[in-house]
Design an enzyme around this catalytic site. Structure first.
Site, short mmCIF file in Angstrom:
data_model
loop_
_atom_site.label_atom_id
_atom_site.label_comp_id
_atom_site.label_asym_id
_atom_site.label_seq_id
_atom_site.Cartn_x
_atom_site.Cartn_y
_atom_site.Cartn_z
N LYS A 45 0.81 -1.19 0.00
CA LYS A 45 0.00 0.00 0.00
C LYS A 45 0.86 1.25 0.00
CE LYS A 45 -3.27 -2.27 3.12
NZ LYS A 45 -3.84 -2.21 4.47
N GLU A 101 7.66 2.69 -6.48
CA GLU A 101 7.90 2.14 -5.13
C GLU A 101 7.99 3.28 -4.11
OE1 GLU A 101 7.89 0.02 -2.95
OE2 GLU A 101 9.04 -1.79 -3.35
N ASP A 105 15.02 -0.18 0.76
CA ASP A 105 15.87 -0.32 1.94
C ASP A 105 16.99 -1.29 1.59
OD1 ASP A 105 16.87 -0.62 4.47
OD2 ASP A 105 14.99 -1.12 5.44
N LYS A 133 17.13 4.45 0.96
CA LYS A 133 17.93 4.53 2.19
C LYS A 133 19.38 4.34 1.84
CE LYS A 133 14.62 3.16 5.61
NZ LYS A 133 14.34 2.30 6.76
N PHE A 154 14.05 4.37 10.36
CA PHE A 154 12.71 3.94 9.97
C PHE A 154 11.81 5.16 9.86
CE2 PHE A 154 8.63 1.83 10.17
CZ PHE A 154 8.87 0.71 9.38
N ASP A 161 3.73 3.42 6.62
CA ASP A 161 3.03 3.20 7.89
C ASP A 161 3.90 2.52 8.95
OD1 ASP A 161 3.22 0.59 6.69
OD2 ASP A 161 1.63 -0.07 8.03
N ARG A 167 0.01 6.79 7.50
CA ARG A 167 0.10 6.87 6.04
C ARG A 167 -0.32 8.24 5.52
NH1 ARG A 167 1.12 1.67 4.01
NH2 ARG A 167 0.05 -0.04 5.02
P1 5GP Z 1 13.54 -3.78 1.24
O1 5GP Z 1 13.13 -5.08 0.63
O2 5GP Z 1 14.13 -2.81 0.25
O3 5GP Z 1 14.46 -3.98 2.42
O4 5GP Z 1 12.26 -3.14 1.89
C1 5GP Z 1 11.28 -2.53 1.15
C2 5GP Z 1 9.97 -2.49 1.86
O5 5GP Z 1 10.11 -2.46 3.29
C3 5GP Z 1 9.26 -1.19 1.51
O6 5GP Z 1 8.47 -1.35 0.34
C4 5GP Z 1 8.45 -0.92 2.76
O7 5GP Z 1 7.23 -1.62 2.70
C5 5GP Z 1 9.28 -1.49 3.88
N1 5GP Z 1 10.14 -0.45 4.50
C6 5GP Z 1 11.48 -0.34 4.39
N2 5GP Z 1 11.94 0.71 5.08
C7 5GP Z 1 10.85 1.30 5.64
C8 5GP Z 1 10.67 2.47 6.48
O8 5GP Z 1 11.60 3.19 6.86
N3 5GP Z 1 9.40 2.76 6.84
C9 5GP Z 1 8.33 2.01 6.46
N4 5GP Z 1 7.13 2.38 6.90
N5 5GP Z 1 8.46 0.90 5.67
C10 5GP Z 1 9.71 0.56 5.27
#
Ligand code: 5GP
Length: 183
Positions: A45, A101, A105, A133, A154, A161, A167
């Site tokens: 979402k 997207e 992260d 990030k 974070f 969220d 959100r």
């Molecule tokens: P990745 O697979 O790149 O580690 O993580 C991506 C997903 O993790 C994002 O689409 C999101 O849903 C969640 N995510 C990563 N970092 C954050 C953050 O700082 N805040 C929030 N709310 N979600 C995050």
């Protein structure tokens, strides 16, 4: 209720910075895709708000589709194992696809999505991420468009969220509360 919530910490990206940058991303996409209007694929979402503002900043007849994924792992760390909760409605064959997207992260979720969508025969496949990030990617995220590079805290707001809250914050802030095991 107001946003004088103690769990909403330091602002990372202000509301007007978001507006300006999203407008610029829209202009970039408009000129890059002038002769081949794109299909925007939003990742639910988190990307819903960014997707809606970005689409209005693109001066082309774009089409939309959405996908919902859930990644296994803790609230703050993804494992790279991704499950599709809602798949696309449209066929990607021959389409110029832009994945929209919210945040990258580790890059593992995106790596999975890219591989999955690339296998469906699009004419091209690029990624537009609002937030990246810094320094945390385990795989090269290869992002065509990036809104902001942010430090590795974070964050919440503008679609992002914690346990479905925050959100609708119109800016991006560090989350200063206790993170649940999973969200
Ligand atoms: P990745 O697979 O790149 O580690 O993580 C991506 C997903 O993790 C994002 O689409 C999101 O849903 C969640 N995510 C990563 N970092 C954050 C953050 O700082 N805040 C929030 N709310 N979600 C995050």
């Amino acid at each position: 209720m107001t946003w004088s919530d103690p769990d909403v910490g330091r602002t990372v990206v202000e509301r007007d910075e978001l507006q300006d940058r999203v407008a610029q991303l829209g202009k970039d996409i408009t000129s890059d895709y002038a002769d081949r209007p794109p299909l925007l694929v939003g990742v639910l979402k988190g990307a819903f708000m960014f997707m809606s503002d970005l689409a209005r900043a693109i001066d082309l007849p774009v089409e939309f589709d959405f996908m919902a994924v859930s990644s296994y792992g803790s609230a703050t760390r993804t494992s790279g194992v991704v499950r599709i909760i809602k798949d696309l409605d449209l066929d990607l064959t021959g389409r110029h696809v832009v994945i929209v997207e919210d945040i990258v992260d580790s890059g593992l979720t995106l790596a999975y999505l890219r591989k999955n969508l690339a296998a469906r025969g699009p004419a091209s496949l690029e990624v537009c991420a609002l937030l990246l990030k810094e320094g945390l990617q385990k795989v090269d995220p290869d992002l065509r468009y990036v809104g902001f590079r942010i430090p590795p805290a974070f964050v919440v707001g503008y679609g992002l969220d914690v346990g479905e809250r925050y959100r609708n914050l119109p800016f991006i802030a560090e989350y200063a509360g206790q993170l649940p095991e999973r969200h």
